[in-house]
Motif scaffolding. Structure first.
Motif, PDB file in Angstrom:
ATOM      1  N   ARG A 193      14.909  -1.074   3.886  1.00  0.00           N
ATOM      2  CA  ARG A 193      13.526  -1.441   3.591  1.00  0.00           C
ATOM      3  C   ARG A 193      12.569  -0.739   4.545  1.00  0.00           C
ATOM      4  O   ARG A 193      11.479  -0.321   4.151  1.00  0.00           O
ATOM      5  N   LEU A 194      12.971  -0.568   5.801  1.00  0.00           N
ATOM      6  CA  LEU A 194      12.158   0.194   6.755  1.00  0.00           C
ATOM      7  C   LEU A 194      12.094   1.668   6.358  1.00  0.00           C
ATOM      8  O   LEU A 194      11.043   2.305   6.477  1.00  0.00           O
ATOM      9  N   ALA A 195      13.201   2.210   5.881  1.00  0.00           N
ATOM     10  CA  ALA A 195      13.211   3.599   5.414  1.00  0.00           C
ATOM     11  C   ALA A 195      12.267   3.764   4.232  1.00  0.00           C
ATOM     12  O   ALA A 195      11.545   4.769   4.134  1.00  0.00           O
ATOM     13  N   GLU A 229       7.069   5.635   1.942  1.00  0.00           N
ATOM     14  CA  GLU A 229       5.790   5.318   1.301  1.00  0.00           C
ATOM     15  C   GLU A 229       4.613   5.633   2.226  1.00  0.00           C
ATOM     16  O   GLU A 229       3.557   6.076   1.766  1.00  0.00           O
ATOM     17  N   ALA A 230       4.782   5.418   3.524  1.00  0.00           N
ATOM     18  CA  ALA A 230       3.720   5.741   4.476  1.00  0.00           C
ATOM     19  C   ALA A 230       3.465   7.244   4.497  1.00  0.00           C
ATOM     20  O   ALA A 230       2.310   7.690   4.595  1.00  0.00           O
ATOM     21  N   THR A 231       4.516   8.019   4.382  1.00  0.00           N
ATOM     22  CA  THR A 231       4.371   9.479   4.311  1.00  0.00           C
ATOM     23  C   THR A 231       3.620   9.876   3.045  1.00  0.00           C
ATOM     24  O   THR A 231       2.726  10.732   3.081  1.00  0.00           O
ATOM     25  N   GLU A 232       3.965   9.239   1.933  1.00  0.00           N
ATOM     26  CA  GLU A 232       3.272   9.525   0.683  1.00  0.00           C
ATOM     27  C   GLU A 232       1.801   9.102   0.767  1.00  0.00           C
ATOM     28  O   GLU A 232       0.928   9.782   0.211  1.00  0.00           O
ATOM     29  N   ASP A 267       1.953   0.705  -2.658  1.00  0.00           N
ATOM     30  CA  ASP A 267       3.372   0.864  -2.305  1.00  0.00           C
ATOM     31  C   ASP A 267       3.639   0.446  -0.866  1.00  0.00           C
ATOM     32  O   ASP A 267       4.612  -0.263  -0.578  1.00  0.00           O
ATOM     33  N   VAL A 268       2.778   0.877   0.051  1.00  0.00           N
ATOM     34  CA  VAL A 268       2.944   0.497   1.456  1.00  0.00           C
ATOM     35  C   VAL A 268       2.788  -1.014   1.608  1.00  0.00           C
ATOM     36  O   VAL A 268       3.560  -1.667   2.315  1.00  0.00           O
ATOM     37  N   LEU A 320       9.260  -6.575   3.737  1.00  0.00           N
ATOM     38  CA  LEU A 320       9.769  -6.614   5.110  1.00  0.00           C
ATOM     39  C   LEU A 320       9.385  -7.904   5.832  1.00  0.00           C
ATOM     40  O   LEU A 320       9.886  -8.178   6.911  1.00  0.00           O
ATOM     41  N   GLY A 321       8.497  -8.680   5.246  1.00  0.00           N
ATOM     42  CA  GLY A 321       8.094  -9.937   5.856  1.00  0.00           C
ATOM     43  C   GLY A 321       6.951  -9.813   6.839  1.00  0.00           C
ATOM     44  O   GLY A 321       6.713 -10.711   7.640  1.00  0.00           O
ATOM     45  N   TYR A 322       6.219  -8.707   6.772  1.00  0.00           N
ATOM     46  CA  TYR A 322       5.103  -8.494   7.694  1.00  0.00           C
ATOM     47  C   TYR A 322       3.776  -8.976   7.114  1.00  0.00           C
ATOM     48  O   TYR A 322       2.716  -8.527   7.521  1.00  0.00           O
ATOM     49  N   ASP A 323       3.843  -9.887   6.165  1.00  0.00           N
ATOM     50  CA  ASP A 323       2.623 -10.409   5.551  1.00  0.00           C
ATOM     51  C   ASP A 323       2.394 -11.880   5.889  1.00  0.00           C
ATOM     52  O   ASP A 323       1.467 -12.487   5.387  1.00  0.00           O
TER      53      ASP A 323
END
Length: 103
Positions: free
Chosen positions: A18-20, A25-28, A63-64, A71-74
């Protein structure tokens, strides 16, 4: 029976995967921002119209955002911490711009 898509992803992919996905997505997202800059700027033209480039940016933001949810960062603790960091970083950014303007 249909499952919650977040649960399906969390049960299927490891935290590392999920981190990958977030990194991809961050790169995109970064590429979409650069494409929109080119569409707005005109210095280095792109055949992609600004409206289409803007829609591409919104898609990558979504997407990000989805990756962050999966990832649970919300959660509320993460949101509070992120909000504090955002405020701190905005002030730092503005201060750097003000310093450059004084030179």
């Amino acid at each position: 029976m249909k499952h919650d898509p977040i649960e399906v992803i969390q049960e299927t992919l490891t935290q590392e995967e999920r981190l990958a996905q977030l990194a991809e997505e961050a790169t995109e997202l970064a590429h979409a921002a650069l494409k929109l800059r080119r569409a707005y700027g005109g210095t280095n033209p792109t055949p992609v119209p600004a409206k289409k480039a803007y829609e591409g940016l919104l898609e990558e933001i979504a997407d990000v955002s989805n990756c962050l949810v999966v990832l649970g960062y919300d959660g509320s603790l993460a949101k509070v911490r992120t909000s504090l960091l955002m405020t701190e970083k905005l002030h730092r950014w503005a201060n750097r711009l003000e310093e450059v303007g004084k030179q």
